[in-house]
Design a protein around this motif. Structure first.
Motif, PDB file in Angstrom:
ATOM      1  N   PHE A  91       0.829  -1.206   0.000  1.00  0.00           N
ATOM      2  CA  PHE A  91       0.000   0.000   0.000  1.00  0.00           C
ATOM      3  C   PHE A  91       0.864   1.256   0.000  1.00  0.00           C
ATOM      4  CE2 PHE A  91      -2.355  -3.413   2.028  1.00  0.00           C
ATOM      5  CZ  PHE A  91      -3.473  -3.457   1.225  1.00  0.00           C
ATOM      6  N   ASN A  92       2.078   1.140  -0.471  1.00  0.00           N
ATOM      7  CA  ASN A  92       2.968   2.296  -0.518  1.00  0.00           C
ATOM      8  C   ASN A  92       3.886   2.166  -1.728  1.00  0.00           C
ATOM      9  OD1 ASN A  92       4.255   4.646   0.122  1.00  0.00           O
ATOM     10  ND2 ASN A  92       5.561   3.740   1.673  1.00  0.00           N
ATOM     11  N   HIS A  93       3.309   2.361  -2.912  1.00  0.00           N
ATOM     12  CA  HIS A  93       4.060   2.232  -4.154  1.00  0.00           C
ATOM     13  C   HIS A  93       4.705   3.569  -4.523  1.00  0.00           C
ATOM     14  CE1 HIS A  93       2.383  -1.746  -4.845  1.00  0.00           C
ATOM     15  NE2 HIS A  93       1.221  -1.258  -4.463  1.00  0.00           N
ATOM     16  N   PRO A  94       5.830   3.524  -5.238  1.00  0.00           N
ATOM     17  CA  PRO A  94       6.497   4.774  -5.617  1.00  0.00           C
ATOM     18  C   PRO A  94       5.675   5.592  -6.608  1.00  0.00           C
ATOM     19  CG  PRO A  94       7.562   2.887  -6.671  1.00  0.00           C
ATOM     20  CD  PRO A  94       6.526   2.334  -5.731  1.00  0.00           C
ATOM     21  N   LEU A  95       5.867   6.886  -6.555  1.00  0.00           N
ATOM     22  CA  LEU A  95       5.248   7.834  -7.492  1.00  0.00           C
ATOM     23  C   LEU A  95       6.363   8.464  -8.309  1.00  0.00           C
ATOM     24  CD1 LEU A  95       3.019   9.675  -8.663  1.00  0.00           C
ATOM     25  CD2 LEU A  95       3.342  11.154  -6.661  1.00  0.00           C
ATOM     26  N   ILE A  96       6.242   8.342  -9.630  1.00  0.00           N
ATOM     27  CA  ILE A  96       7.242   8.962 -10.497  1.00  0.00           C
ATOM     28  C   ILE A  96       6.559   9.955 -11.435  1.00  0.00           C
ATOM     29  CG2 ILE A  96       8.798   6.960 -10.407  1.00  0.00           C
ATOM     30  CD1 ILE A  96       7.846   6.331 -13.304  1.00  0.00           C
ATOM     31  N   SER A  97       7.333  10.929 -11.854  1.00  0.00           N
ATOM     32  CA  SER A  97       6.867  11.883 -12.848  1.00  0.00           C
ATOM     33  C   SER A  97       7.344  11.385 -14.206  1.00  0.00           C
ATOM     34  CB  SER A  97       7.447  13.266 -12.561  1.00  0.00           C
ATOM     35  OG  SER A  97       7.086  14.171 -13.582  1.00  0.00           O
ATOM     36  N   TYR A  98       6.409  11.261 -15.143  1.00  0.00           N
ATOM     37  CA  TYR A  98       6.765  10.803 -16.485  1.00  0.00           C
ATOM     38  C   TYR A  98       7.338  12.002 -17.238  1.00  0.00           C
ATOM     39  CZ  TYR A  98       6.433   8.102 -20.801  1.00  0.00           C
ATOM     40  OH  TYR A  98       6.717   7.414 -21.960  1.00  0.00           O
ATOM     41  N   GLU A  99       8.641  12.071 -17.294  1.00  0.00           N
ATOM     42  CA  GLU A  99       9.331  13.238 -17.848  1.00  0.00           C
ATOM     43  C   GLU A  99       9.231  13.330 -19.371  1.00  0.00           C
ATOM     44  OE1 GLU A  99      10.631  15.630 -15.895  1.00  0.00           O
ATOM     45  OE2 GLU A  99      10.106  14.490 -14.095  1.00  0.00           O
ATOM     46  N   LYS A 100       8.873  12.241 -20.035  1.00  0.00           N
ATOM     47  CA  LYS A 100       8.790  12.248 -21.496  1.00  0.00           C
ATOM     48  C   LYS A 100       7.378  12.542 -21.991  1.00  0.00           C
ATOM     49  CE  LYS A 100      12.699   9.176 -22.144  1.00  0.00           C
ATOM     50  NZ  LYS A 100      13.168   7.933 -22.736  1.00  0.00           N
ATOM     51  N   CYS A 101       6.519  13.011 -21.088  1.00  0.00           N
ATOM     52  CA  CYS A 101       5.144  13.364 -21.449  1.00  0.00           C
ATOM     53  C   CYS A 101       5.163  14.498 -22.477  1.00  0.00           C
ATOM     54  CB  CYS A 101       4.406  13.813 -20.188  1.00  0.00           C
ATOM     55  SG  CYS A 101       2.670  14.184 -20.440  1.00  0.00           S
ATOM     56  N   PRO A 102       4.355  14.393 -23.547  1.00  0.00           N
ATOM     57  CA  PRO A 102       4.339  15.494 -24.511  1.00  0.00           C
ATOM     58  C   PRO A 102       3.943  16.796 -23.816  1.00  0.00           C
ATOM     59  CG  PRO A 102       2.609  13.884 -25.016  1.00  0.00           C
ATOM     60  CD  PRO A 102       3.390  13.350 -23.868  1.00  0.00           C
ATOM     61  N   GLN A 103       4.670  17.847 -24.125  1.00  0.00           N
ATOM     62  CA  GLN A 103       4.450  19.141 -23.481  1.00  0.00           C
ATOM     63  C   GLN A 103       3.602  20.049 -24.358  1.00  0.00           C
ATOM     64  OE1 GLN A 103       5.895  19.922 -20.114  1.00  0.00           O
ATOM     65  NE2 GLN A 103       5.488  17.754 -20.485  1.00  0.00           N
ATOM     66  N   GLN A 104       2.657  20.729 -23.714  1.00  0.00           N
ATOM     67  CA  GLN A 104       1.837  21.662 -24.478  1.00  0.00           C
ATOM     68  C   GLN A 104       2.696  22.857 -24.855  1.00  0.00           C
ATOM     69  OE1 GLN A 104      -0.759  21.915 -20.876  1.00  0.00           O
ATOM     70  NE2 GLN A 104      -0.990  24.030 -21.514  1.00  0.00           N
ATOM     71  N   HIS A 105       2.332  23.479 -25.947  1.00  0.00           N
ATOM     72  CA  HIS A 105       3.098  24.613 -26.451  1.00  0.00           C
ATOM     73  C   HIS A 105       2.837  25.835 -25.577  1.00  0.00           C
ATOM     74  CE1 HIS A 105       4.375  22.476 -30.094  1.00  0.00           C
ATOM     75  NE2 HIS A 105       3.235  21.825 -29.911  1.00  0.00           N
ATOM     76  N   ILE A 106       3.849  26.642 -25.394  1.00  0.00           N
ATOM     77  CA  ILE A 106       3.756  27.829 -24.542  1.00  0.00           C
ATOM     78  C   ILE A 106       2.619  28.722 -25.045  1.00  0.00           C
ATOM     79  CG2 ILE A 106       4.964  29.925 -23.795  1.00  0.00           C
ATOM     80  CD1 ILE A 106       7.555  28.277 -23.867  1.00  0.00           C
ATOM     81  N   GLY A 107       1.790  29.158 -24.119  1.00  0.00           N
ATOM     82  CA  GLY A 107       0.685  30.048 -24.451  1.00  0.00           C
ATOM     83  C   GLY A 107      -0.599  29.321 -24.826  1.00  0.00           C
ATOM     84  N   THR A 108      -0.573  27.975 -24.836  1.00  0.00           N
ATOM     85  CA  THR A 108      -1.787  27.228 -25.178  1.00  0.00           C
ATOM     86  C   THR A 108      -2.445  26.690 -23.906  1.00  0.00           C
ATOM     87  OG1 THR A 108      -0.663  25.098 -25.421  1.00  0.00           O
ATOM     88  CG2 THR A 108      -0.804  26.509 -27.386  1.00  0.00           C
ATOM     89  N   VAL A 109      -3.685  26.323 -24.023  1.00  0.00           N
ATOM     90  CA  VAL A 109      -4.426  25.748 -22.895  1.00  0.00           C
ATOM     91  C   VAL A 109      -4.938  24.357 -23.293  1.00  0.00           C
ATOM     92  CG1 VAL A 109      -5.057  27.917 -21.794  1.00  0.00           C
ATOM     93  CG2 VAL A 109      -6.480  27.026 -23.637  1.00  0.00           C
ATOM     94  N   ASP A 110      -4.038  23.546 -23.788  1.00  0.00           N
ATOM     95  CA  ASP A 110      -4.397  22.233 -24.310  1.00  0.00           C
ATOM     96  C   ASP A 110      -4.127  21.095 -23.329  1.00  0.00           C
ATOM     97  OD1 ASP A 110      -5.235  23.224 -26.804  1.00  0.00           O
ATOM     98  OD2 ASP A 110      -3.164  23.301 -27.517  1.00  0.00           O
ATOM     99  N   CYS A 111      -4.024  21.401 -22.041  1.00  0.00           N
ATOM    100  CA  CYS A 111      -3.692  20.361 -21.067  1.00  0.00           C
ATOM    101  C   CYS A 111      -4.736  19.249 -21.057  1.00  0.00           C
ATOM    102  CB  CYS A 111      -3.504  20.950 -19.677  1.00  0.00           C
ATOM    103  SG  CYS A 111      -4.863  21.994 -19.108  1.00  0.00           S
ATOM    104  N   GLY A 112      -6.007  19.585 -21.170  1.00  0.00           N
ATOM    105  CA  GLY A 112      -7.060  18.567 -21.194  1.00  0.00           C
ATOM    106  C   GLY A 112      -6.940  17.656 -22.394  1.00  0.00           C
ATOM    107  N   ILE A 113      -6.571  18.215 -23.526  1.00  0.00           N
ATOM    108  CA  ILE A 113      -6.365  17.425 -24.746  1.00  0.00           C
ATOM    109  C   ILE A 113      -5.206  16.453 -24.533  1.00  0.00           C
ATOM    110  CG2 ILE A 113      -5.660  17.543 -27.186  1.00  0.00           C
ATOM    111  CD1 ILE A 113      -8.566  18.485 -26.600  1.00  0.00           C
ATOM    112  N   HIS A 114      -4.135  16.933 -23.925  1.00  0.00           N
ATOM    113  CA  HIS A 114      -2.981  16.068 -23.660  1.00  0.00           C
ATOM    114  C   HIS A 114      -3.358  14.934 -22.710  1.00  0.00           C
ATOM    115  CE1 HIS A 114       0.396  18.069 -25.739  1.00  0.00           C
ATOM    116  NE2 HIS A 114      -0.362  19.145 -25.608  1.00  0.00           N
TER     117      HIS A 114
END
Length: 171
Positions: free
Chosen positions: A107-130
């Motif tokens: 009940f205590n698994h590691p949490l990692i950040s997926y660093e290769k996640c596609p990044q939204q372009h600066i100035g866009t609000v496409d986080c939901g799409i991603h």
């Protein structure tokens, strides 16, 4: 009457506890801006639990670019801890608990950040799409590309709209 978010999560976890856990749990998360000193931009991210790998993965299409902390990862950690505590609570209530050896690491698994996640372009609000894109790729067990061009983002949006329209057309 709206059901509080934690109660909804509890209901899903109880159902999964009774029926068996799937390989992936997907938690789309929205930070709605916060209050007081905890104000952060409204942003969608995705937290997943992969039961085969035994790890939590956080997907953020707007990782900090200036060396600042990833506050969305803090929110993911809070949700992870809540879900794991609820899973532990459900396990301890199970009739089989007396015959099963309990291990804290279950009940205590590691949490990692997926660093290769596609990044939204600066100035866009496409986080939901991603988030939708990453969820779809995970559900299909497909590789997640490191980038999405603006053309690909627009095409993904158009495909989503098209699917909604197709689903709701009355014949």
């Amino acid at each position: 009457m709206a059901i509080p978010r934690s109660q909804k999560i509890d209901q899903v976890l109880e159902h999964l506890h009774n029926t068996g856990q799937p390989r992936l749990l997907l938690f789309p998360m929205n930070s709605n801006g916060g209050r007081g000193s905890d104000v952060v931009p409204n942003h969608w991210t995705l937290l997943t639990f992969d039961s085969e790998a035994g790890q939590w993965i956080h997907y953020n299409s707007n990782l900090p670019r200036d060396g600042t902390s990833n506050r969305y990862m803090d929110y993911a950690m809070q949700l992870k801890e809540y879900v794991e505590s609820k899973q532990k609570e459900l396990f301890m209530k199970s009739p089989d608990t007396n015959t099963v050896v309990y291990k804290e690491e279950e009940f205590n698994h590691p949490l990692i950040s997926y660093e290769k996640c596609p990044q939204q372009h600066i100035g866009t609000v496409d986080c939901g799409i991603h988030v939708c894109h990453v969820m779809e790729r995970l559900a299909k067990n497909e590789e997640i590309e490191e980038t999405m061009t603006m053309k690909e983002v627009r095409q993904y949006k158009a495909n989503m709209v098209s699917q909604f329209i197709k689903d709701f057309v009355v014949e």
